[in-house]
Scaffold this motif. Structure first.
Motif, mmCIF file in Angstrom:
data_model
loop_
_atom_site.group_PDB
_atom_site.id
_atom_site.type_symbol
_atom_site.label_atom_id
_atom_site.label_comp_id
_atom_site.label_asym_id
_atom_site.label_seq_id
_atom_site.Cartn_x
_atom_site.Cartn_y
_atom_site.Cartn_z
ATOM 1 N N GLY A 24 -3.258 17.656 -2.738
ATOM 2 C CA GLY A 24 -3.072 16.222 -2.931
ATOM 3 C C GLY A 24 -4.160 15.536 -3.725
ATOM 4 N N MET A 25 -5.318 16.180 -3.897
ATOM 5 C CA MET A 25 -6.434 15.512 -4.570
ATOM 6 C C MET A 25 -6.221 15.232 -6.054
ATOM 7 S SD MET A 25 -8.764 14.326 -2.741
ATOM 8 C CE MET A 25 -9.972 14.017 -4.040
ATOM 9 N N PRO A 26 -5.517 16.067 -6.832
ATOM 10 C CA PRO A 26 -5.255 15.681 -8.227
ATOM 11 C C PRO A 26 -4.543 14.334 -8.332
ATOM 12 C CG PRO A 26 -4.824 18.006 -7.951
ATOM 13 C CD PRO A 26 -5.083 17.461 -6.576
ATOM 14 N N GLY A 27 -3.677 14.030 -7.390
ATOM 15 C CA GLY A 27 -3.022 12.726 -7.394
ATOM 16 C C GLY A 27 -4.002 11.595 -7.158
ATOM 17 N N VAL A 28 -4.960 11.819 -6.258
ATOM 18 C CA VAL A 28 -5.996 10.806 -6.013
ATOM 19 C C VAL A 28 -6.801 10.561 -7.292
ATOM 20 C CG1 VAL A 28 -8.076 10.266 -4.683
ATOM 21 C CG2 VAL A 28 -6.131 11.405 -3.573
ATOM 22 N N LEU A 29 -7.196 11.630 -7.944
ATOM 23 C CA LEU A 29 -7.971 11.496 -9.175
ATOM 24 C C LEU A 29 -7.151 10.827 -10.273
ATOM 25 C CD1 LEU A 29 -9.731 14.990 -9.216
ATOM 26 C CD2 LEU A 29 -10.675 12.786 -8.476
ATOM 27 N N ALA A 30 -5.854 11.116 -10.317
ATOM 28 C CA ALA A 30 -4.994 10.502 -11.330
ATOM 29 C C ALA A 30 -4.899 8.993 -11.129
ATOM 30 C CB ALA A 30 -3.603 11.131 -11.288
ATOM 31 N N VAL A 31 -4.805 8.558 -9.881
ATOM 32 C CA VAL A 31 -4.746 7.122 -9.596
ATOM 33 C C VAL A 31 -6.048 6.442 -10.003
ATOM 34 C CG1 VAL A 31 -4.721 5.431 -7.724
ATOM 35 C CG2 VAL A 31 -3.004 7.239 -7.790
ATOM 36 N N VAL A 32 -7.169 7.068 -9.664
ATOM 37 C CA VAL A 32 -8.470 6.498 -10.042
ATOM 38 C C VAL A 32 -8.583 6.390 -11.559
ATOM 39 C CG1 VAL A 32 -10.957 6.896 -10.003
ATOM 40 C CG2 VAL A 32 -9.610 7.286 -7.937
ATOM 41 N N TRP A 33 -8.136 7.421 -12.261
ATOM 42 C CA TRP A 33 -8.161 7.401 -13.720
ATOM 43 C C TRP A 33 -7.292 6.267 -14.263
ATOM 44 C CZ3 TRP A 33 -3.725 8.751 -16.690
ATOM 45 C CH2 TRP A 33 -3.935 8.762 -18.072
ATOM 46 N N LEU A 88 -8.072 9.006 3.540
ATOM 47 C CA LEU A 88 -6.730 8.801 4.093
ATOM 48 C C LEU A 88 -5.884 10.064 3.953
ATOM 49 C CD1 LEU A 88 -5.858 5.195 2.855
ATOM 50 C CD2 LEU A 88 -6.325 5.919 5.202
ATOM 51 N N LEU A 89 -6.019 10.728 2.816
ATOM 52 C CA LEU A 89 -5.302 11.979 2.597
ATOM 53 C C LEU A 89 -5.749 13.035 3.600
ATOM 54 C CD1 LEU A 89 -3.398 13.785 0.941
ATOM 55 C CD2 LEU A 89 -5.320 14.218 -0.621
ATOM 56 N N LEU A 96 -6.989 12.559 6.574
ATOM 57 C CA LEU A 96 -6.472 12.218 7.902
ATOM 58 C C LEU A 96 -4.995 12.583 8.028
ATOM 59 C CD1 LEU A 96 -8.165 8.732 8.489
ATOM 60 C CD2 LEU A 96 -8.702 10.892 9.631
ATOM 61 N N ALA A 97 -4.206 12.267 6.987
ATOM 62 C CA ALA A 97 -2.781 12.585 7.022
ATOM 63 C C ALA A 97 -2.565 14.087 7.086
ATOM 64 C CB ALA A 97 -2.083 11.993 5.799
ATOM 65 N N VAL A 98 -3.328 14.817 6.308
ATOM 66 C CA VAL A 98 -3.214 16.279 6.317
ATOM 67 C C VAL A 98 -3.582 16.831 7.687
ATOM 68 C CG1 VAL A 98 -4.281 18.385 5.435
ATOM 69 C CG2 VAL A 98 -3.498 16.624 3.843
ATOM 70 N N ALA A 99 -4.650 16.310 8.273
ATOM 71 C CA ALA A 99 -5.081 16.786 9.589
ATOM 72 C C ALA A 99 -4.018 16.516 10.648
ATOM 73 C CB ALA A 99 -6.402 16.121 9.981
ATOM 74 N N VAL A 100 -3.412 15.332 10.608
ATOM 75 C CA VAL A 100 -2.346 15.003 11.554
ATOM 76 C C VAL A 100 -1.195 15.992 11.425
ATOM 77 C CG1 VAL A 100 -0.526 13.323 12.051
ATOM 78 C CG2 VAL A 100 -2.888 12.555 11.781
ATOM 79 N N LYS A 109 2.654 9.339 -11.606
ATOM 80 C CA LYS A 109 3.887 9.409 -10.816
ATOM 81 C C LYS A 109 4.125 10.824 -10.290
ATOM 82 C CE LYS A 109 6.247 5.713 -13.380
ATOM 83 N NZ LYS A 109 7.433 5.385 -14.223
ATOM 84 N N LEU A 110 3.849 11.815 -11.139
ATOM 85 C CA LEU A 110 4.099 13.194 -10.734
ATOM 86 C C LEU A 110 3.097 13.666 -9.689
ATOM 87 C CD1 LEU A 110 4.913 14.847 -14.188
ATOM 88 C CD2 LEU A 110 6.508 13.943 -12.499
ATOM 89 N N LEU A 111 1.812 13.428 -9.958
ATOM 90 C CA LEU A 111 0.774 13.958 -9.069
ATOM 91 C C LEU A 111 0.607 13.129 -7.804
ATOM 92 C CD1 LEU A 111 -1.960 15.005 -11.663
ATOM 93 C CD2 LEU A 111 -0.321 16.468 -10.477
ATOM 94 N N TYR A 112 0.493 11.804 -7.978
ATOM 95 C CA TYR A 112 0.296 10.969 -6.792
ATOM 96 C C TYR A 112 1.624 10.698 -6.094
ATOM 97 C CZ TYR A 112 -1.208 7.340 -3.615
ATOM 98 O OH TYR A 112 -1.476 6.626 -2.475
ATOM 99 N N GLY A 113 2.614 10.195 -6.848
ATOM 100 C CA GLY A 113 3.900 9.896 -6.237
ATOM 101 C C GLY A 113 4.581 11.135 -5.700
ATOM 102 N N GLY A 114 4.616 12.186 -6.505
ATOM 103 C CA GLY A 114 5.368 13.369 -6.123
ATOM 104 C C GLY A 114 4.702 14.229 -5.068
ATOM 105 N N ILE A 115 3.375 14.298 -5.081
ATOM 106 C CA ILE A 115 2.684 15.218 -4.167
ATOM 107 C C ILE A 115 1.869 14.468 -3.117
ATOM 108 C CG2 ILE A 115 1.017 17.105 -4.002
ATOM 109 C CD1 ILE A 115 1.792 17.888 -6.863
ATOM 110 N N THR A 116 0.942 13.622 -3.561
ATOM 111 C CA THR A 116 0.046 12.956 -2.613
ATOM 112 C C THR A 116 0.810 12.056 -1.659
ATOM 113 O OG1 THR A 116 -1.643 12.974 -4.350
ATOM 114 C CG2 THR A 116 -2.075 11.630 -2.408
ATOM 115 N N GLU A 117 1.784 11.295 -2.180
ATOM 116 C CA GLU A 117 2.563 10.434 -1.290
ATOM 117 C C GLU A 117 3.339 11.231 -0.252
ATOM 118 O OE1 GLU A 117 3.598 6.241 -3.567
ATOM 119 O OE2 GLU A 117 5.103 7.834 -3.534
ATOM 120 N N GLU A 118 3.847 12.392 -0.640
ATOM 121 C CA GLU A 118 4.577 13.203 0.336
ATOM 122 C C GLU A 118 3.653 13.718 1.431
ATOM 123 O OE1 GLU A 118 7.867 13.604 0.677
ATOM 124 O OE2 GLU A 118 7.923 12.110 -0.925
#
Length: 265
Positions: A35-44, A75-76, A78-82, A153-162
């Protein structure tokens, strides 16, 4: 609504090294890294607007960017740990990643995920196209160049959001319902699964309202209805795929929905 995938007693017992199941820390680490590439993509993607309004920022630009990325990364985590802790208890899994981590062939798990994920992606793309035709004018960017980049959309929406919504939130909701209604006995019933899918889809939709407000300037009734209906519908699809087939099916559908719809929007 179908029940979650069957789980064996070893998974329900939550043993970290059960046969065919990776240790929790390994699964958690792998999903967090996924999920971290999506986080980095949003920051970018946030850099240009933040740079343009740098004088208005309460902190230096680098600090705002760093804190934004850290907040989402936490947040990611925490969600992963849950999900890692609770998903096996209620029959939810990430079969492809789990198979890979324990050195098993991923082909069988991938084949089970692929067809539902592809069909879901095509349906999702068609839904996004329909939404683009009826979107309120306030939600249509005046400058196409200002639209969210496809890579985000692909990295954050498609992977991190899921990972955040399905693996984290939906799993937690299903576990809570299972503990309260069924006293933690047996597999969650169809009603509990349906409830978790619906509630997580609604929360998924509500999470899009701040972005809609930033784009539209105000949350008018047409904007709110459009955002809630559009995102809840896709959330129901992704939640069903996760419950019925596994996390990777929901991820594949979400990624394909954005990828296939992008040339049409």
């Amino acid at each position: 609504m179908s029940k979650p995938m069957a789980v064996d007693n070893a998974v329900l017992a939550e043993s970290a090294g059960a046969p065919g199941q990776p240790a929790k820390w390994r699964l958690g680490g792998a999903l967090w890294l996924l999920g971290m590439p999506g986080v980095l993509a949003v920051v970018w993607a946030l850099l240009p607007p933040l740079k343009a309004n740098e004088a208005l920022l309460p902190l230096p630009l680098w600090a705002v960017v760093l804190l934004s990325g850290l907040q989402t990364a936490v947040l990611l985590a925490l969600a992963v740990a849950v999900g890692v802790w609770l998903a096996p208890r209620v029959g939810l899994r990430a079969p492809v990643v789990s198979s890979w981590l324990v050195g098993q062939p991923i082909g069988p798990a991938l084949r089970v995920q692929s067809l539902p994920g592809i069909v879901g992606g095509v349906v999702g793309a068609a839904w996004l196209w329909v939404l683009s035709q009826v979107a309120p004018a306030a939600l249509q960017p005046s400058d196409p160049a200002s639209a969210m980049p496809l890579v985000v959309k692909l990295l954050y929406g498609g992977i991190t959001e899921e990972l955040l919504v399905r693996w984290g939130v939906m799993t937690l909701l299903l576990w809570l319902g299972w503990r309260v209604v069924q006293r933690g006995q047996g597999q969650p019933g169809k009603g509990l699964v349906a409830g978790a899918v619906l509630l997580s889809a609604l929360l998924f939709a509500l999470g899009h309202l701040p972005a809609a407000q930033a784009l539209a300037g105000a949350l008018t009734a047409p904007v709110v209805v459009f955002v809630l209906v559009g995102n809840t519908a896709f959330g129901l699809l992704a939640g069903w795929l996760y419950a019925r087939h596994g996390l990777e099916a929901a991820i594949l559908a979400h990624v394909l929905a954005h990828l296939l719809s992008s040339p049409l929007l």
